[in-house]
Scaffold this active site. Structure first.
Site, PDB file in Angstrom:
ATOM      1  N   HIS A 115       0.856  -1.187   0.000  1.00 24.46           N
ATOM      2  CA  HIS A 115       0.000   0.000   0.000  1.00 24.46           C
ATOM      3  C   HIS A 115       0.897   1.245   0.000  1.00 24.46           C
ATOM      4  CE1 HIS A 115      -3.538   2.416   0.528  1.00 24.46           C
ATOM      5  NE2 HIS A 115      -2.900   3.076   1.470  1.00 24.46           N
ATOM      6  N   GLU A 153      -9.803  -9.595   6.230  1.00 21.28           N
ATOM      7  CA  GLU A 153     -11.114  -9.195   5.712  1.00 21.28           C
ATOM      8  C   GLU A 153     -11.321  -7.677   5.735  1.00 21.28           C
ATOM      9  OE1 GLU A 153     -10.446 -10.856   8.396  1.00 21.28           O
ATOM     10  OE2 GLU A 153     -11.442  -9.862  10.076  1.00 21.28           O
TER      11      GLU A 153
HETATM   12  C1  GAR Z   1       1.414   0.998  -6.415  1.00 25.88           C
HETATM   13  O1  GAR Z   1       1.762   2.276  -5.991  1.00 25.88           O
HETATM   14  C2  GAR Z   1       0.740   0.221  -5.294  1.00 25.88           C
HETATM   15  O2  GAR Z   1       1.288   0.498  -4.042  1.00 25.88           O
HETATM   16  C3  GAR Z   1      -0.668   0.736  -5.395  1.00 25.88           C
HETATM   17  O3  GAR Z   1      -0.930   0.807  -6.779  1.00 25.88           O
HETATM   18  C4  GAR Z   1       0.327   1.055  -7.475  1.00 25.88           C
HETATM   19  C5  GAR Z   1       0.494   0.016  -8.544  1.00 25.88           C
HETATM   20  O4  GAR Z   1       1.606   0.303  -9.343  1.00 25.88           O
HETATM   21  N1  GAR Z   1      -1.582  -0.102  -4.704  1.00 25.88           N
HETATM   22  C6  GAR Z   1      -2.636   0.360  -4.036  1.00 25.88           C
HETATM   23  O5  GAR Z   1      -2.940   1.536  -4.014  1.00 25.88           O
HETATM   24  C7  GAR Z   1      -3.435  -0.693  -3.308  1.00 25.88           C
HETATM   25  N2  GAR Z   1      -4.331  -0.076  -2.361  1.00 25.88           N
HETATM   26  P1  GAR Z   1       2.328  -0.824 -10.200  1.00 25.88           P
HETATM   27  O6  GAR Z   1       1.238  -1.516 -11.037  1.00 25.88           O
HETATM   28  O7  GAR Z   1       3.281  -0.056 -11.069  1.00 25.88           O
HETATM   29  O8  GAR Z   1       2.994  -1.760  -9.265  1.00 25.88           O
END
Ligand code: GAR
Length: 208
Positions: A115, A153
């Site tokens: 995250h 969950e």
């Molecule tokens: C990343 O920054 C990840 O931490 C975030 O989406 C991006 C995906 O980038 N995830 C979330 O926000 C989950 N809640 P990527 O496809 O280049 O790895």
């Protein structure tokens, strides 16, 4: 669920560009020694992450809740594919579908998520991708970061494994901040967490 090999069969679930998937792939044989990246699953057919899997010769499948008509069918198919590939550990790397309590219970302590903020800040259902950094900038925080946690969950509510702080700088845009959090935190933490959890799973299987 473990298969008797010396590496934990791991699936990486993605929905987008897949830079975190790439960080995991690049860490194989270096930081990651006890996990084998056996499968990539994308919730979107156009995700660039699929190209990354292809370039690394990793089997990749698309499983879309939309195409299957809902979450129940999606999770049934997900479970079927994971079992067919003998998967033991799941890594959510920018995967944007929220998993049901039934699914997360079934995979208790076997699903990791990255995250892009310091949980419990800027987390939960509506916080994903760029929105997280928009919210951090809107709140005016001077430090943000990334968190790797087990998935339960509660969205972003599972046990925290690793966190790393990253400075917010004057003039940051959400995109600039997102890139800094990826470079300084996400791409470092996620491979480390995969290795730690995989090594622990192997140890639990064979304590000798
Ligand atoms: C990343 O920054 C990840 O931490 C975030 O989406 C991006 C995906 O980038 N995830 C979330 O926000 C989950 N809640 P990527 O496809 O280049 O790895």
């Amino acid at each position: 669920m473990l298969n008797g090999s010396d590496k934990v069969r791991t699936a990486v679930l993605v929905s987008g560009g897949g830079t975190n998937l790439q960080a995991i792939l690049n860490a194989r044989g270096d930081v990651i020694r006890h996990a084998e990246i056996s499968l990539v699953i994308s919730s979107k057919s156009k995700a660039y992450a699929l190209e990354r899997a292809k370039n690394a010769n990793i089997p990749a499948v698309v499983i879309s809740a939309k195409a299957l008509g809902g979450r129940e069918a999606f999770e049934q198919e997900l479970q079927r594919v994971l079992e067919a590939h003998g998967i033991e550990l799941i890594v959510l790397a920018g995967f944007l579908t929220i998993l049901s309590p039934e699914f997360t219970r079934r995979w208790d302590h076997r699903i990791l998520n990255i995250h892009p903020a310091l949980i419990p800040s800027f987390c939960g259902k509506e916080y994903y991708g760029l929105h997280v950094h928009e919210a951090a900038l809107a709140r005016g925080v001077k430090v943000t970061g990334a968190t790797v946690h087990f998935v339960n969950e509660i969205p972003d509510g599972g046990e925290i494994l690793l966190q790393k702080a990253v400075e917010v700088l004057p003039g940051d845009t959400p995109e600039v901040l997102q890139r800094r959090v990826m470079e300084q935190a996400e791409w470092i933490l996620l491979p480390q967490a995969v290795e730690t959890v995989a090594a622990d799973l192997l140890k639990a299987k064979d304590p000798s």
